[in-house]
Scaffold this active site. Structure first.
Site, PDB file in Angstrom:
ATOM      1  CE  LYS A 169      24.392  18.299 -55.361  1.00  0.00           C
ATOM      2  NZ  LYS A 169      25.555  17.416 -55.644  1.00  0.00           N
ATOM      3  CD  GLU A 173      13.391  15.427 -67.819  1.00  0.00           C
ATOM      4  OE1 GLU A 173      13.331  14.243 -68.205  1.00  0.00           O
ATOM      5  OE2 GLU A 173      12.659  16.318 -68.271  1.00  0.00           O
ATOM      6  CB  CYS A 231      18.793   9.119 -68.730  1.00  0.00           C
ATOM      7  SG  CYS A 231      18.942  10.450 -69.912  1.00  0.00           S
ATOM      8  CD  GLU A 266      18.825   4.277 -64.918  1.00  0.00           C
ATOM      9  OE1 GLU A 266      18.741   4.567 -63.709  1.00  0.00           O
ATOM     10  OE2 GLU A 266      18.839   5.115 -65.828  1.00  0.00           O
TER      11      GLU A 266
HETATM   12  P1  NAD Z   1      21.606  10.468 -58.230  1.00  0.00           P
HETATM   13  O1  NAD Z   1      20.125  10.477 -58.153  1.00  0.00           O
HETATM   14  O2  NAD Z   1      22.368   9.672 -57.267  1.00  0.00           O
HETATM   15  O3  NAD Z   1      22.153  11.979 -58.108  1.00  0.00           O
HETATM   16  C1  NAD Z   1      21.676  13.032 -58.928  1.00  0.00           C
HETATM   17  C2  NAD Z   1      21.978  14.357 -58.251  1.00  0.00           C
HETATM   18  O4  NAD Z   1      21.239  14.424 -57.047  1.00  0.00           O
HETATM   19  C3  NAD Z   1      23.455  14.529 -57.868  1.00  0.00           C
HETATM   20  O5  NAD Z   1      23.844  15.867 -58.089  1.00  0.00           O
HETATM   21  C4  NAD Z   1      23.442  14.224 -56.382  1.00  0.00           C
HETATM   22  O6  NAD Z   1      24.479  14.872 -55.677  1.00  0.00           O
HETATM   23  C5  NAD Z   1      22.083  14.782 -55.983  1.00  0.00           C
HETATM   24  N1  NAD Z   1      21.528  14.224 -54.733  1.00  0.00           N
HETATM   25  C6  NAD Z   1      21.829  13.055 -54.130  1.00  0.00           C
HETATM   26  N2  NAD Z   1      21.098  12.923 -52.996  1.00  0.00           N
HETATM   27  C7  NAD Z   1      20.308  14.019 -52.915  1.00  0.00           C
HETATM   28  C8  NAD Z   1      19.321  14.467 -52.000  1.00  0.00           C
HETATM   29  N3  NAD Z   1      18.988  13.760 -50.931  1.00  0.00           N
HETATM   30  N4  NAD Z   1      18.718  15.662 -52.235  1.00  0.00           N
HETATM   31  C9  NAD Z   1      19.020  16.379 -53.322  1.00  0.00           C
HETATM   32  N5  NAD Z   1      19.949  16.026 -54.220  1.00  0.00           N
HETATM   33  C10 NAD Z   1      20.578  14.853 -54.018  1.00  0.00           C
HETATM   34  O7  NAD Z   1      21.930  10.067 -59.726  1.00  0.00           O
HETATM   35  P2  NAD Z   1      23.360   9.816 -60.373  1.00  0.00           P
HETATM   36  O8  NAD Z   1      23.859   8.482 -59.982  1.00  0.00           O
HETATM   37  O9  NAD Z   1      24.212  11.007 -60.139  1.00  0.00           O
HETATM   38  O10 NAD Z   1      22.952   9.813 -61.931  1.00  0.00           O
HETATM   39  C11 NAD Z   1      22.456   8.709 -62.582  1.00  0.00           C
HETATM   40  C12 NAD Z   1      20.947   8.719 -62.670  1.00  0.00           C
HETATM   41  O11 NAD Z   1      20.491   9.892 -63.326  1.00  0.00           O
HETATM   42  C13 NAD Z   1      20.419   7.555 -63.487  1.00  0.00           C
HETATM   43  O12 NAD Z   1      19.308   6.993 -62.844  1.00  0.00           O
HETATM   44  C14 NAD Z   1      19.995   8.206 -64.796  1.00  0.00           C
HETATM   45  O13 NAD Z   1      19.002   7.535 -65.520  1.00  0.00           O
HETATM   46  C15 NAD Z   1      19.523   9.531 -64.325  1.00  0.00           C
HETATM   47  N6  NAD Z   1      19.508  10.477 -65.428  1.00  0.00           N
HETATM   48  C16 NAD Z   1      18.303  10.842 -65.967  1.00  0.00           C
HETATM   49  C17 NAD Z   1      18.260  11.706 -67.050  1.00  0.00           C
HETATM   50  C18 NAD Z   1      16.948  12.128 -67.679  1.00  0.00           C
HETATM   51  O14 NAD Z   1      16.956  13.047 -68.464  1.00  0.00           O
HETATM   52  N7  NAD Z   1      15.850  11.482 -67.363  1.00  0.00           N
HETATM   53  C19 NAD Z   1      19.453  12.202 -67.579  1.00  0.00           C
HETATM   54  C20 NAD Z   1      20.658  11.794 -67.017  1.00  0.00           C
HETATM   55  C21 NAD Z   1      20.675  10.932 -65.932  1.00  0.00           C
END
Ligand code: NAD
Length: 479
Positions: free
Chosen positions: A173, A248, A282, A381
């Site tokens: 996705k 993650e 992140c 964050e």
């Molecule tokens: P997000 O959690 O809003 O979205 C992440 C993904 O989940 C997207 O593809 C989104 O479409 C999907 N999503 C949203 N709602 C969902 C649901 N109900 N069910 C399944 N999937 C769903 O995060 P974001 O704003 O896109 O990214 C930023 C976040 O990601 C920050 O918190 C950052 O720290 C984290 N991040 C973590 C790492 C790591 O390795 N720990 C790496 C990069 C980013």
């Protein structure tokens, strides 16, 4: 090479009901393209295709799978500029940064091509000579990958590389804000000659596609990267079928700067890790704790170096910083800054939208001093170009402050004292610690968080074994 279709069962297609949604350029909020909005039938088709492809893919010799991954890696490298341009357009990072990420994505596939050739089992002696125990590792089945927009290819490559090398098939996705460059990445994989259904790419809303995909009974492994909040929801979906998951999640990275450090290196590392990709990493530095002897000097140098960063569009001409990717993200940054200033923080630089950038999601890199742990910026964050700096006196105090958030993804420590470095490495609650460098993640060592930053590992052999299960086979020799 803009692909505005999804990849299902080796074919490029629109959503079954024809719906689509726009992709924006965060520099000016103009629409770049439209991509399909997947719904139930599309997710169903992708999972069924991945399931149908699994028996042959998992039975394929790992060296052959490795060859295909290496070929895909080379194809991606050959198209790095075109894919990088797409990423720069949709994400906001500079062309140079985006192309660098595409190269990294190709390297990740090459790394896992080789790691997949090194999956070894174990022979375990039994308490009699007539029996022996073997442990063999087998791929779990269909994997579902959900990844965010900040590193649209790198985070996807961790999952695709490890899944395919292990013998799993995968349904991805893709991030809604930045689907174009990941689609181009998947196109390179598909064009390498992967059997249909081995890799599938869906575009669409997370809250629509996510639950259908993760709750699907044919999905045996979920790899999620994203916010802690959404991660909790996704983990909830996994309970339906008790699906194995790696999470993650978010972080709030502390950096500890001790009196004895090489100050110039610490400032350089802090500026890079706080503001690279507009702090949308992140493992971006969120909070800096500086020992009192060098506090004033550090704050001064950090503010000076931050003000030298060049803001610009980054595609036609080079720039250190572009826009943020989303309006929502910029609002969080402003909220954290306003909260800190209301509670007595001192603004050293930034704190506003740069002059002349009224369209798009621009923001100046921001340094706040005199902060404390009642402020959002030191607890949550920020995921944007703003950091707080506060002084400390003792190592125990620094470690206590570093551990005083729900997160535990990574930390950075600058000191020349081996004992301090060792104590911090042992006592800070995080999955990754970088000492005297700003990069706590490398592809061949395990990466992942603890506490509210999640569980499970990516990178390294550990990342591969997330897609395998250990099977114990006990053999008795017959007379
Ligand atoms: P997000 O959690 O809003 O979205 C992440 C993904 O989940 C997207 O593809 C989104 O479409 C999907 N999503 C949203 N709602 C969902 C649901 N109900 N069910 C399944 N999937 C769903 O995060 P974001 O704003 O896109 O990214 C930023 C976040 O990601 C920050 O918190 C950052 O720290 C984290 N991040 C973590 C790492 C790591 O390795 N720990 C790496 C990069 C980013």
């Amino acid at each position: 090479m803009t692909r505005n279709q999804m990849l299902i069962n080796g074919k490029w297609c629109h959503a079954s009901d024809g719906r689509s949604f726009p992709v924006y350029n965060p520099r000016d909020e103009e629409i770049i393209s439209h991509v399909p909005a997947a719904d139930v039938p599309d997710v169903e088709a992708a999972v069924k295709a991945a399931d149908a492809a699994f028996p042959a893919w998992s039975a394929m010799n790992p060296f052959r799978r490795g060859t295909l991954l290496r070929q895909a890696s080379e194809r991606i490298l050959a198209k790095k500029e075109a894919i990088g341009r797409l990423m720069a357009l949709e994400q906001g990072k500079s062309l140079q940064e985006a192309t660098g990420e595409v190269i990294k994505g190709a390297d990740i596939l090459r790394y896992y091509a080789e790691e997949g050739e090194r999956v070894y089992g174990r022979i375990i002696a039994n308490d009699d000579n007539d029996t022996v125990s073997k442990v063999i590792y087998q791929p779990l089945g269909v994997a579902a990958a959900i990844s965010p927009w900040n590193y649209p290819i790198e985070l996807l490559a961790w999952k695709v590389g490890a899944a395919l090398a292990s013998g799993c098939t995968i349904v991805c996705k893709l991030p809604s804000e930045t689907p174009l460059s990941p689609l181009a990445f998947l196109e390179c994989l598909q064009d390498t000659g992967l059997p249909a259904g081995v890799v599938n790419g869906l575009t669409g809303s997370g809250s629509v596609v996510g639950p259908i995909l993760v709750r699907h009974p044919l999905v045996r492994k979920v790899a999620f990267t994203g916010s802690t909040e959404v991660g909790r929801t996704v983990l909830g979906y996994c309970t339906d079928n008790l699906t194995k998951a790696s999470m993650e999640l978010g972080g709030s990275l502390p950096m500890l700067v001790f009196d004895d450090c090489q100050l110039e290196a610490a400032v350089k590392g802090a500026v890079r890790r706080s503001f690279r990709n507009m702090g949308q990493i992140c493992i971006a530095v969120n909070r800096i704790y500086v020992q009192r002897g060098v506090y004033d000097q550090f704050v001064r140098q950090m503010s000076q170096q931050t003000q030298k960063l060049k803001i610009g569009e980054g595609i036609q001409s080079p720039a250190d910083l572009g826009p943020m990717c989303t309006a929502k993200g910029r609002k969080t940054v402003q909220d954290h800054i306003d909260d800190a200033l209301d509670k007595g923080a001192v603004l050293k630089c930034g704190g506003k939208i740069p002059d002349g950038y009224s369209k798009g999601y621009w923001y100046e890199p921001t340094v706040l001093a005199n902060v404390n742990h009642d402020m959002l910026i030191m607890q949550e964050e920020t995921f944007g170009p703003a950091i707080g700096i506060m002084p400390f006196d003792t190592i125990d105090e620094a470690v206590r402050l570093a551990n005083d958030t729900p997160y535990g993804l990574a930390a950075m420590v600058y000191t020349q004292n081996l004992t301090i470095a060792e104590k911090c490495a042992r006592k800070i609650d995080a999955g990754n610690i970088a000492i005297n460098n700003p990069d706590p993640g490398v592809i061949n060592a395990p990466y992942g968080g603890i506490k509210a930053s999640g569980f499970g590992k990516e990178h390294g052999p550990e990342g591969l074994y997330e897609y395998l299960h250990a099977k114990h086979v006990r053999v008795r020799m017959l007379d």
